[in-house]
Design a protein around this motif. Structure first.
Motif, mmCIF file in Angstrom:
data_model
loop_
_atom_site.group_PDB
_atom_site.id
_atom_site.type_symbol
_atom_site.label_atom_id
_atom_site.label_comp_id
_atom_site.label_asym_id
_atom_site.label_seq_id
_atom_site.Cartn_x
_atom_site.Cartn_y
_atom_site.Cartn_z
ATOM 1 N N ASN B 150 0.178 -0.374 3.230
ATOM 2 C CA ASN B 150 0.310 0.575 4.349
ATOM 3 C C ASN B 150 -0.997 1.287 4.684
ATOM 4 O OD1 ASN B 150 0.040 2.604 2.447
ATOM 5 N ND2 ASN B 150 1.876 3.731 3.061
ATOM 6 N N SER B 151 -2.111 0.804 4.110
ATOM 7 C CA SER B 151 -3.418 1.396 4.428
ATOM 8 C C SER B 151 -4.488 0.356 4.125
ATOM 9 C CB SER B 151 -3.663 2.631 3.554
ATOM 10 O OG SER B 151 -3.790 2.232 2.194
ATOM 11 N N GLN B 153 -6.939 0.795 2.165
ATOM 12 C CA GLN B 153 -7.140 0.818 0.713
ATOM 13 C C GLN B 153 -6.158 -0.121 0.024
ATOM 14 O OE1 GLN B 153 -9.451 2.761 -1.356
ATOM 15 N NE2 GLN B 153 -8.719 1.126 -2.689
ATOM 16 N N GLU B 154 -4.896 -0.066 0.447
ATOM 17 C CA GLU B 154 -3.908 -0.955 -0.166
ATOM 18 C C GLU B 154 -4.119 -2.403 0.227
ATOM 19 O OE1 GLU B 154 0.150 1.274 -1.512
ATOM 20 O OE2 GLU B 154 0.264 -0.089 0.184
ATOM 21 N N PHE B 156 -6.887 -3.768 0.226
ATOM 22 C CA PHE B 156 -7.763 -4.233 -0.857
ATOM 23 C C PHE B 156 -6.982 -4.361 -2.167
ATOM 24 C CE2 PHE B 156 -10.357 -3.450 -4.573
ATOM 25 C CZ PHE B 156 -11.329 -4.427 -4.446
ATOM 26 N N ASP B 157 -6.377 -3.260 -2.590
ATOM 27 C CA ASP B 157 -5.732 -3.218 -3.912
ATOM 28 C C ASP B 157 -4.643 -4.281 -4.042
ATOM 29 O OD1 ASP B 157 -7.342 -1.055 -4.460
ATOM 30 O OD2 ASP B 157 -5.803 0.442 -4.104
ATOM 31 N N LEU B 158 -3.779 -4.353 -3.020
ATOM 32 C CA LEU B 158 -2.633 -5.269 -3.123
ATOM 33 C C LEU B 158 -3.035 -6.729 -2.979
ATOM 34 C CD1 LEU B 158 0.315 -3.532 -1.217
ATOM 35 C CD2 LEU B 158 0.032 -3.821 -3.678
ATOM 36 N N VAL B 160 -5.668 -8.009 -4.344
ATOM 37 C CA VAL B 160 -6.012 -8.368 -5.726
ATOM 38 C C VAL B 160 -4.727 -8.601 -6.524
ATOM 39 C CG1 VAL B 160 -7.118 -7.580 -7.851
ATOM 40 C CG2 VAL B 160 -8.197 -7.108 -5.643
ATOM 41 N N MET B 184 -6.651 -0.725 11.500
ATOM 42 C CA MET B 184 -7.032 0.679 11.353
ATOM 43 C C MET B 184 -8.155 0.790 10.320
ATOM 44 S SD MET B 184 -4.350 2.766 8.961
ATOM 45 C CE MET B 184 -3.202 3.012 10.254
ATOM 46 N N THR B 185 -9.091 1.698 10.601
ATOM 47 C CA THR B 185 -10.251 1.864 9.730
ATOM 48 C C THR B 185 -10.122 3.174 8.961
ATOM 49 O OG1 THR B 185 -11.597 0.640 11.318
ATOM 50 C CG2 THR B 185 -12.779 1.958 9.695
ATOM 51 N N GLU B 186 -10.223 3.076 7.639
ATOM 52 C CA GLU B 186 -10.140 4.262 6.786
ATOM 53 C C GLU B 186 -11.065 4.086 5.589
ATOM 54 O OE1 GLU B 186 -5.649 5.978 7.547
ATOM 55 O OE2 GLU B 186 -5.924 4.705 5.811
ATOM 56 N N LYS B 187 -11.101 5.111 4.781
ATOM 57 C CA LYS B 187 -11.908 5.028 3.557
ATOM 58 C C LYS B 187 -11.288 4.008 2.601
ATOM 59 C CE LYS B 187 -12.438 8.657 0.613
ATOM 60 N NZ LYS B 187 -13.143 9.901 0.249
ATOM 61 N N ILE B 189 -12.026 2.553 -1.312
ATOM 62 C CA ILE B 189 -12.832 2.644 -2.536
ATOM 63 C C ILE B 189 -12.712 1.325 -3.287
ATOM 64 C CG2 ILE B 189 -13.144 3.866 -4.729
ATOM 65 C CD1 ILE B 189 -11.727 6.284 -3.334
ATOM 66 N N ILE B 291 3.062 0.054 7.887
ATOM 67 C CA ILE B 291 2.678 1.223 8.681
ATOM 68 C C ILE B 291 3.860 2.157 8.914
ATOM 69 C CG2 ILE B 291 3.004 0.099 10.946
ATOM 70 C CD1 ILE B 291 0.355 2.746 9.945
ATOM 71 N N ILE B 316 6.990 -1.811 -1.548
ATOM 72 C CA ILE B 316 5.654 -2.417 -1.565
ATOM 73 C C ILE B 316 5.804 -3.920 -1.784
ATOM 74 C CG2 ILE B 316 3.412 -2.473 -2.724
ATOM 75 C CD1 ILE B 316 3.779 0.518 -3.310
#
Lengths: 213, 385
Positions: B150-151, B153-154, B156-158, B160, B184-187, B189, B291, B316
């Motif tokens: 839903n972001s 960041q996820e 990336f994380d999901l 992997v 959508m563009t967000e931070k 890490i 989203i 998720i």
């Protein structure tokens, strides 16, 4: 190993601020929005969500990007009524100016946008960004001139964060030029704000000053 | 095992979901991608094509989605970790080969950045209308894993996580993004490579003489080999025995198809991925994913402000469906509210596992945007009455 939304940043005092940047394709509208979002998200530790317009309003050579800034996680991803509207084309002004929040801030590229009847109840600032960029020898940096001007007149983000975000968003060879562009826009904006303060400035006076300049 | 630092772009970035997903594939160890460009997914492989020469690997732009979805499986049997990327119309074309990945137990990842459909539909706008297709789109009984970030960041994380699960269970994993999250563009890490756990391929330790290609281990998943290691092996979409050779009889079919379903059982229950917010005292639980879960969270905050005890169960891992969790909640809440960017898909799963023990209210949306929080709020308030 997922990181939830609330683990990404520290809560800061930044209030919810919706920003729309719009103009022609090729003016660097998207990059301007990225710089603003990055300044908040990375260099101020706040939250920022940027989206681009891919809908019918983005056709015909126009380009628009939206950034939401907040001290809290941003849940609803789209801008509905921007607090700040930055426009760099007549068409963008025509499409988006009515959506600006009452009491919001309107920033225009004054040589590209002619405003016969400025919207009531908003703070209005004009900057000849293309001309200022040309003085640096490269018209392409007009978007960063706009960002510098934005920094000086809105005070939403620290100028230093925006400056760092500019440096972080362009190729190394273009850094010097873009930072000059940022500074040029910032100085123009700071000067304008100063003149406004001296003149007791409301929106109409800003307009007058600009047309005399 | 940890990620190969060559593929890990450690740092704090401002990325869109598509680009973050691409960084996830690289961190996970993907060194082969094949794709046919389609909005709104193209940015994933566009970035991969740009990044992969410096990491070391291959991207091929194929002639169509059929080719892309089978090229990756060739790469996997050649030893690589591989994925393809698409959106609705391309996902439809890939269905044949998703079934092939399931029956050949080929660990691979399909990224679907969902847009409005059916057919060409709304290329540039979001939907979540391929959720059932992800599970049921190919013919026959088979199981897959589907994850819904839903972001960015996820994303990336999901991604992997998705690659890791594909290797562990030897199934195709579907990354079910939606256009909104993808664009959508967000931070984002990206941690150091030694902070990223990687599931290596389960290569056999048996000799070529004793090794059997589809002989299941204790967890019902067989170990694997790759081309060039000196093992003679035969991979087929036909029903096959433990040696991998066609064996088209009732017993073999029964054993194979049931095993392919049973090997994912741990995932339906204890290992399902979800996020729970304010569930302890909730009388109304909003079940959502992608989203929509963010808009739903806004709506539950508004409901709480009005004195309604609303909570969030965010799916998720959508497939296998987290049925145990819905069953447990159904016994103690008044109602489920299920907003989705489709006219009602996962809501049927919620209904099925609720089995009449709580109200289930669908909040459909045909796609093209996201729900207004007020629309979900209205459903929560009605559900609480």
């Amino acid at each position: 190993m997922q990181r939830g939304l609330s683990q990404l940043s520290h809560t800061t005092k930044l209030g919810l601020t919706e920003i729309r940047v719009a103009g022609f394709g090729g003016q660097g509208v998207i990059l301007a929005a990225i710089v603003i979002g990055k300044a908040a998200a990375i260099f101020e530790g706040a939250y920022a969500t940027m989206t681009q317009s891919f809908g019918p309003e983005a056709r015909g050579g126009s380009s628009a990007a939206q950034v939401i800034l907040s001290g809290e996680p941003i849940l609803y991803p789209y801008v509905t009524q921007p607090d700040i509207l930055v426009v760099m084309s007549q068409e963008a002004y025509a499409v988006f100016s009515k959506q600006l929040k009452p009491g919001g801030i309107l920033i225009v590229e004054q040589d590209l946008v002619r405003i016969d009847h400025p919207p009531q109840g908003v703070r209005f600032y004009g900057v000849p960004a293309t001309r200022l960029a040309e003085e640096l020898g490269r018209k392409v940096v007009l978007n960063i001139v706009m960002v510098g001007f934005f920094a000086a007149v809105t005070h939403v983000l620290e100028p230093d964060s925006l400056r760092k975000a500019v440096a972080d968003s362009v190729p190394p060879a273009m850094q010097k030029l873009n930072l000059q562009a940022f500074d040029k826009g910032f100085e123009y904006g700071a000067e304008l704000v100063h003149r406004m303060a001296e003149g007791g400035g409301d929106a109409e006076q800003v307009l007058t000053l600009e047309s005399e300049a | 095992m940890h990620a190969d630092p060559k593929g890990v772009l450690t740092g704090v970035h401002f990325l869109d979901g598509d680009h973050a997903c691409c960084e996830g594939t690289l961190a996970a160890g993907a060194r082969f991608a094949a794709g046919y460009p389609i909005t709104p997914s193209t940015e994933v492989v566009e970035r991969f094509a740009w990044r992969i020469p410096t990491v070391g690997g291959i991207f091929i732009q194929m002639e169509d989605e059929l080719a892309a979805s089978i090229a990756i499986q060739g790469a996997v049997w050649g030893g690589a970790k591989a994925f393809t990327v698409t959106s609705g119309p391309g996902f439809s074309l890939m269905m044949e080969h998703i079934g092939y990945a399931a029956i050949t137990e080929t660990p691979c990842v399909f990224v679907n950045v969902q847009r409005g459909g059916p057919s060409t539909g709304l290329p540039t706008l979001p939907a979540q209308a391929d959720m059932m297709q992800a599970k049921w789109g190919s013919h026959g009984d088979y199981s897959i894993i589907a994850l819904c970030p839903n972001s960015p960041q996820e994303c990336f994380d999901l991604t992997v996580t998705g690659f890791n699960l594909a290797e562990e269970f030897r199934v195709p994993v579907m990354m079910m993004l939606d256009e909104c999250v993808g664009h959508m563009t967000e931070k984002v890490i990206i941690p150091e490579s030694d902070q990223i756990a990687i599931t290596p391929r389960r290569f056999t330790h048996e000799s070529p003489e004793e090794f059997r290609l589809f002989k299941p281990k204790e967890d019902l998943v067989p170990d694997m080999v790759k081309a060039g290691d000196g093992y003679r092996f035969h991979v087929t979409g036909l029903t096959h025995d433990e040696r991998g050779y066609p064996s088209m009889n009732v017993e073999t079919q029964d054993r194979l198809v049931r095993r392919m379903q049973d090997k994912l059982k741990p995932f339906s229950n204890g290992r399902a991925l979800f996020e729970a917010v304010d569930l302890d005292d909730a009388e109304v639980v909003v079940v959502s994913y992608g989203i929509t879960s963010r808009v739903a969270q806004r709506a539950t905050q508004m409901a709480r402000a009005q004195g309604v005890r609303a909570g969030i169960f965010r799916i998720i891992s959508a497939w296998p469906f987290p049925e145990q969790h819905i069953r447990d909640l159904a016994g103690r809440v008044k109602a489920f509210v299920v907003p989705e960017l489709n006219l009602g898909q996962m809501v049927h799963e919620v209904e099925r596992h609720t089995a009449g023990r709580a109200k289930v209210i669908s909040v459909p949306h045909a796609g093209g945007s996201v729900h207004k929080p007020e629309v979900i709020l209205k459903a929560i308030l009605e559900a609480a009455r």
